[in-house]
Design an enzyme around this catalytic site. Structure first.
Site, PDB file in Angstrom:
ATOM      1  N   ALA A  25      37.845  -8.811  55.604  1.00  0.00           N
ATOM      2  CA  ALA A  25      38.530 -10.059  55.970  1.00  0.00           C
ATOM      3  C   ALA A  25      40.035  -9.874  55.858  1.00  0.00           C
ATOM      4  CB  ALA A  25      38.089 -11.194  55.052  1.00  0.00           C
TER       5      ALA A  25
ATOM      6  N   THR B 182      44.215   0.140  57.094  1.00  0.00           N
ATOM      7  CA  THR B 182      44.725   0.554  58.402  1.00  0.00           C
ATOM      8  C   THR B 182      45.687   1.737  58.283  1.00  0.00           C
ATOM      9  OG1 THR B 182      46.158  -0.182  60.212  1.00  0.00           O
ATOM     10  CG2 THR B 182      46.514  -1.232  58.105  1.00  0.00           C
ATOM     11  N   ASP B 183      45.841   2.471  59.380  1.00  0.00           N
ATOM     12  CA  ASP B 183      46.819   3.566  59.398  1.00  0.00           C
ATOM     13  C   ASP B 183      48.256   3.039  59.434  1.00  0.00           C
ATOM     14  OD1 ASP B 183      46.902   2.625  62.010  1.00  0.00           O
ATOM     15  OD2 ASP B 183      46.592   4.569  62.961  1.00  0.00           O
ATOM     16  N   GLU B 184      48.416   1.730  59.745  1.00  0.00           N
ATOM     17  CA  GLU B 184      49.785   1.197  59.877  1.00  0.00           C
ATOM     18  C   GLU B 184      50.546   1.212  58.558  1.00  0.00           C
ATOM     19  OE1 GLU B 184      50.423  -2.223  62.271  1.00  0.00           O
ATOM     20  OE2 GLU B 184      48.838  -1.695  63.681  1.00  0.00           O
TER      21      GLU B 184
ATOM     22  N   TYR C 296      52.477  -7.515  58.689  1.00  0.00           N
ATOM     23  CA  TYR C 296      51.043  -7.177  58.617  1.00  0.00           C
ATOM     24  C   TYR C 296      50.836  -5.902  57.805  1.00  0.00           C
ATOM     25  CZ  TYR C 296      46.683  -4.911  60.027  1.00  0.00           C
ATOM     26  OH  TYR C 296      45.481  -4.236  60.018  1.00  0.00           O
TER      27      TYR C 296
ATOM     28  N   LYS D 136      48.990  -5.227  54.161  1.00  0.00           N
ATOM     29  CA  LYS D 136      47.847  -4.317  53.974  1.00  0.00           C
ATOM     30  C   LYS D 136      48.212  -3.237  52.945  1.00  0.00           C
ATOM     31  CE  LYS D 136      44.338  -4.199  55.881  1.00  0.00           C
ATOM     32  NZ  LYS D 136      43.026  -4.863  55.621  1.00  0.00           N
TER      33      LYS D 136
ATOM     34  N   LYS E 104      44.603  -8.723  71.283  1.00  0.00           N
ATOM     35  CA  LYS E 104      44.880  -7.296  71.127  1.00  0.00           C
ATOM     36  C   LYS E 104      44.929  -6.662  72.511  1.00  0.00           C
ATOM     37  CE  LYS E 104      44.516  -7.792  66.627  1.00  0.00           C
ATOM     38  NZ  LYS E 104      43.351  -7.596  65.795  1.00  0.00           N
TER      39      LYS E 104
HETATM   40  P1  NAD Z   1      39.717  -9.611  63.051  1.00  0.00           P
HETATM   41  O1  NAD Z   1      40.996 -10.371  63.034  1.00  0.00           O
HETATM   42  O2  NAD Z   1      38.975  -9.456  64.308  1.00  0.00           O
HETATM   43  O3  NAD Z   1      38.701 -10.282  62.007  1.00  0.00           O
HETATM   44  C1  NAD Z   1      39.110 -10.741  60.751  1.00  0.00           C
HETATM   45  C2  NAD Z   1      37.986 -11.632  60.169  1.00  0.00           C
HETATM   46  O4  NAD Z   1      38.402 -12.057  58.868  1.00  0.00           O
HETATM   47  C3  NAD Z   1      37.714 -12.881  61.010  1.00  0.00           C
HETATM   48  O5  NAD Z   1      36.321 -13.070  61.148  1.00  0.00           O
HETATM   49  C4  NAD Z   1      38.327 -13.997  60.178  1.00  0.00           C
HETATM   50  O6  NAD Z   1      37.663 -15.246  60.341  1.00  0.00           O
HETATM   51  C5  NAD Z   1      38.157 -13.455  58.759  1.00  0.00           C
HETATM   52  N1  NAD Z   1      39.134 -14.032  57.825  1.00  0.00           N
HETATM   53  C6  NAD Z   1      40.475 -14.134  58.035  1.00  0.00           C
HETATM   54  N2  NAD Z   1      41.045 -14.763  56.984  1.00  0.00           N
HETATM   55  C7  NAD Z   1      40.043 -15.020  56.090  1.00  0.00           C
HETATM   56  C8  NAD Z   1      40.012 -15.638  54.807  1.00  0.00           C
HETATM   57  N3  NAD Z   1      41.127 -16.127  54.241  1.00  0.00           N
HETATM   58  N4  NAD Z   1      38.827 -15.726  54.169  1.00  0.00           N
HETATM   59  C9  NAD Z   1      37.693 -15.254  54.736  1.00  0.00           C
HETATM   60  N5  NAD Z   1      37.660 -14.675  55.958  1.00  0.00           N
HETATM   61  C10 NAD Z   1      38.830 -14.568  56.623  1.00  0.00           C
HETATM   62  O7  NAD Z   1      40.046  -8.210  62.389  1.00  0.00           O
HETATM   63  P2  NAD Z   1      39.432  -6.769  62.710  1.00  0.00           P
HETATM   64  O8  NAD Z   1      40.183  -6.169  63.804  1.00  0.00           O
HETATM   65  O9  NAD Z   1      37.969  -6.884  62.766  1.00  0.00           O
HETATM   66  O10 NAD Z   1      39.852  -6.010  61.370  1.00  0.00           O
HETATM   67  C11 NAD Z   1      39.009  -6.024  60.217  1.00  0.00           C
HETATM   68  C12 NAD Z   1      39.683  -5.229  59.110  1.00  0.00           C
HETATM   69  O11 NAD Z   1      39.897  -3.896  59.529  1.00  0.00           O
HETATM   70  C13 NAD Z   1      41.051  -5.776  58.708  1.00  0.00           C
HETATM   71  O12 NAD Z   1      41.174  -5.646  57.312  1.00  0.00           O
HETATM   72  C14 NAD Z   1      42.045  -4.859  59.425  1.00  0.00           C
HETATM   73  O13 NAD Z   1      43.248  -4.768  58.698  1.00  0.00           O
HETATM   74  C15 NAD Z   1      41.278  -3.561  59.418  1.00  0.00           C
HETATM   75  N6  NAD Z   1      41.593  -2.632  60.536  1.00  0.00           N
HETATM   76  C16 NAD Z   1      41.548  -3.068  61.837  1.00  0.00           C
HETATM   77  C17 NAD Z   1      41.784  -2.149  62.876  1.00  0.00           C
HETATM   78  C18 NAD Z   1      41.734  -2.562  64.334  1.00  0.00           C
HETATM   79  O14 NAD Z   1      42.080  -1.761  65.204  1.00  0.00           O
HETATM   80  N7  NAD Z   1      41.295  -3.762  64.667  1.00  0.00           N
HETATM   81  C19 NAD Z   1      42.075  -0.824  62.577  1.00  0.00           C
HETATM   82  C20 NAD Z   1      42.131  -0.430  61.235  1.00  0.00           C
HETATM   83  C21 NAD Z   1      41.860  -1.345  60.231  1.00  0.00           C
HETATM   84  O1  DAU Z   2      46.440   1.038  63.960  1.00  0.00           O
HETATM   85  C1  DAU Z   2      45.510   0.115  63.483  1.00  0.00           C
HETATM   86  C2  DAU Z   2      45.934  -1.279  63.870  1.00  0.00           C
HETATM   87  O2  DAU Z   2      45.729  -1.389  65.273  1.00  0.00           O
HETATM   88  C3  DAU Z   2      45.182  -2.363  63.114  1.00  0.00           C
HETATM   89  O3  DAU Z   2      45.492  -2.284  61.751  1.00  0.00           O
HETATM   90  C4  DAU Z   2      45.557  -3.743  63.652  1.00  0.00           C
HETATM   91  O4  DAU Z   2      44.753  -4.730  63.008  1.00  0.00           O
HETATM   92  C5  DAU Z   2      45.299  -3.768  65.141  1.00  0.00           C
HETATM   93  O5  DAU Z   2      45.696  -5.018  65.666  1.00  0.00           O
HETATM   94  C6  DAU Z   2      46.038  -2.640  65.848  1.00  0.00           C
HETATM   95  O6  DAU Z   2      47.474  -2.851  65.798  1.00  0.00           O
HETATM   96  P1  DAU Z   2      48.425  -2.607  67.074  1.00  0.00           P
HETATM   97  O7  DAU Z   2      49.648  -3.398  66.880  1.00  0.00           O
HETATM   98  O8  DAU Z   2      48.565  -1.162  67.359  1.00  0.00           O
HETATM   99  O9  DAU Z   2      47.470  -3.241  68.229  1.00  0.00           O
HETATM  100  P2  DAU Z   2      47.785  -4.183  69.488  1.00  0.00           P
HETATM  101  O10 DAU Z   2      46.512  -4.240  70.270  1.00  0.00           O
HETATM  102  O11 DAU Z   2      48.402  -5.473  69.081  1.00  0.00           O
HETATM  103  O12 DAU Z   2      48.844  -3.344  70.295  1.00  0.00           O
HETATM  104  C7  DAU Z   2      48.575  -2.035  70.759  1.00  0.00           C
HETATM  105  C8  DAU Z   2      49.832  -1.518  71.438  1.00  0.00           C
HETATM  106  O13 DAU Z   2      50.034  -2.255  72.654  1.00  0.00           O
HETATM  107  C9  DAU Z   2      51.098  -1.701  70.625  1.00  0.00           C
HETATM  108  O14 DAU Z   2      51.956  -0.602  70.835  1.00  0.00           O
HETATM  109  C10 DAU Z   2      51.733  -2.973  71.202  1.00  0.00           C
HETATM  110  C11 DAU Z   2      51.309  -2.926  72.658  1.00  0.00           C
HETATM  111  N1  DAU Z   2      51.119  -4.266  73.297  1.00  0.00           N
HETATM  112  C12 DAU Z   2      50.294  -5.148  72.678  1.00  0.00           C
HETATM  113  C13 DAU Z   2      50.085  -6.401  73.226  1.00  0.00           C
HETATM  114  C14 DAU Z   2      49.181  -7.402  72.531  1.00  0.00           C
HETATM  115  C15 DAU Z   2      51.736  -4.562  74.498  1.00  0.00           C
HETATM  116  O15 DAU Z   2      52.465  -3.740  75.081  1.00  0.00           O
HETATM  117  N2  DAU Z   2      51.536  -5.819  75.046  1.00  0.00           N
HETATM  118  C16 DAU Z   2      50.731  -6.755  74.446  1.00  0.00           C
HETATM  119  O16 DAU Z   2      50.620  -7.879  74.987  1.00  0.00           O
END
Ligand code: NAD
Ligand code: DAU
Length: 354
Positions: free
Chosen positions: A87, A135-137, A160, A164, A199
């Site tokens: 979450a 996350t790698d960020e 963000y 994290k 995203k």
């Molecule tokens: P997401 O935003 O799709 O989902 C987040 C979930 O957490 C949602 O279901 C939301 O309702 C719940 N949530 C948010 N606030 C909450 C709270 N206060 N209490 C309980 N639940 C809550 O996120 P995601 O992309 O599925 O990412 C999941 C995890 O993985 C995160 O910790 C993120 O940092 C990490 N992560 C994501 C990515 C990516 O590319 N999406 C990559 C690496 C790590």
């Molecule tokens: O690296 C892991 C991370 O990847 C996770 O921890 C985050 O939760 C996840 O959201 C993601 O972060 P990014 O910022 O890399 O993802 P996003 O999809 O928002 O953006 C991907 C790339 O695309 C980034 O360089 C920004 C660019 N972008 C994004 C959006 C939404 C655009 O150029 N236009 C856009 O409208």
């Protein structure tokens, strides 16, 4: 109910990655009881879990990890054997407009879970595990060469990633200070079904289908390392079961794409699938103001995970992208549901100002 081997709390199970992790665990481990705790923010959607919601080893609890008393009561009631903590507030752009929400959920929420786990496991932590999904960020931004390893110093650069990184430090602190059994992973960009269309990939798939502008930040030069979400879920499964206590593992696709190259690839696939002449949707490209503090490049070295636990990505990017596009095209109703209401307001604020 039959005796279950393990009771696991998965937080954020109604989000993008959580959906895939819940489905994997509930189906693969019928002897585990899985409780999904989710607040159901804009990013959480129970519709994702319809095909597992009636399974006997699955239960959903709606709640907020920021609510300490609620979390303490939940842990007291269930005395979990394990926690897989996903979450979070997860969208960088939202963290730029509203950092406080990220501090509350990602830092305070994580500490509430850590504290509750510490209390119920105080006298017996044998076989217990707190798994923090990160996350790698947290490592910051790379130049044109190099990779993030588990030894790379933290250098978060957005609200963000700073939230994290802070939660990662607290997880490690609870391990060192209280002996809490923890493991952690830091993953690169995931893609696949059920990702909220704020995203890059789902947003652009939806916009191409609807002939809407494609807002490319800056010159589209930034590089991300893309991993199919099912491969991340498999990594979480392996690390949960075999990861070494107190360790973190990097997870990545070894699959770097410059945004603009990826977007052009997406246009090509969608034009073909939508029966348009290939290249037609290039005219939707719209270069807009860059994201503030936009990290240039992420690239993960996942050799620790590969060598220690034998994990490797199983979905090749070409196939993964095709199947992801197919999923969004086939699930128009899902997209319509998540893009109604609040989403419209977000979209206007996020993109009209650029
Ligand atoms: P997401 O935003 O799709 O989902 C987040 C979930 O957490 C949602 O279901 C939301 O309702 C719940 N949530 C948010 N606030 C909450 C709270 N206060 N209490 C309980 N639940 C809550 O996120 P995601 O992309 O599925 O990412 C999941 C995890 O993985 C995160 O910790 C993120 O940092 C990490 N992560 C994501 C990515 C990516 O590319 N999406 C990559 C690496 C790590
Ligand atoms: O690296 C892991 C991370 O990847 C996770 O921890 C985050 O939760 C996840 O959201 C993601 O972060 P990014 O910022 O890399 O993802 P996003 O999809 O928002 O953006 C991907 C790339 O695309 C980034 O360089 C920004 C660019 N972008 C994004 C959006 C939404 C655009 O150029 N236009 C856009 O409208």
């Amino acid at each position: 109910m039959e005796k279950m081997d393990k009771l696991i709390l998965i937080t954020g199970g109604a989000g993008f990655i959580g959906t895939h992790v819940i489905k994997l665990f509930v189906r693969k481990y019928p002897n585990y009881r899985i409780i999904n705790l989710d607040k159901l923010t804009y990013a959480g959607n129970l519709e994702n879990l319809r095909d597992v919601e009636n399974l006997p080893n699955y239960e959903f609890v709606r709640g907020d990890i920021v609510d300490k008393d609620f979390i303490d009561r939940l842990f007291e009631k269930h005395r979990f054997d394990g926690v897989i903590h996903l979450a979070a507030e997860s969208h960088v752009d939202r963290s730029i407009s509203n950092p406080l929400e990220f501090i509350n959920t990602n830092i305070v929420g994580t500490v509430n879970l850590l504290n509750a786990a510490r209390q119920i496991w105080a006298n017996d932590s044998e076989g217990k595990l707190f798994y923090h999904v990160s996350t790698d960020e947290v490592y910051g931004s790379l130049g044109e060469t190099g990779y993030f390893t588990e030894e790379t110093s933290y250098d978060p650069r957005s609200p963000y990633s700073a939230s994290k990184a802070s939660s990662d430090h607290l997880v490690n602190a609870f391990h060192h200070t209280y002996g809490l059994p923890i493991v952690m992973s830091n993953c690169s960009n995931n893609y696949g079904p059920y990702q909220f269309p704020e995203k890059l990939l789902p947003l652009f798939i939806n916009n191409i289908r609807n002939n809407k502008a494609l807002p490319v930040y800056g010159k589209g030069e930034n590089v991300r390392d893309w991993l199919y979400v099912g491969d991340h879920a498999n990594a979480i499964d392996m690390i949960y079961h075999n990861g070494r206590l107190g360790n973190n593992y990097n997870v990545g696709g070894n699959n770097e794409w410059q945004n603009i190259m990826l977007i052009k690839k997406l246009i090509e696939i969608l034009d073909r699938k939508l029966g348009r002449e290939v290249g037609t949707s290039l005219n939707l490209l719209s270069y807009v103001k860059d994201r503030a503090g936009h990290d240039l490049r992420y690239a993960i070295d996942s050799s620790k995970l590969q060598n220690e636990l034998g994990w490797e990505p199983s979905v090749n990017f070409e196939q993964g992208l095709e199947l992801t596009v197919d999923w969004y095209l086939d699930n128009e109703e899902w997209m319509r549901n998540v893009t109604s209401g609040e989403y419209q307001k977000y979209y206007e604020i996020q993109y009209m100002k650029r």
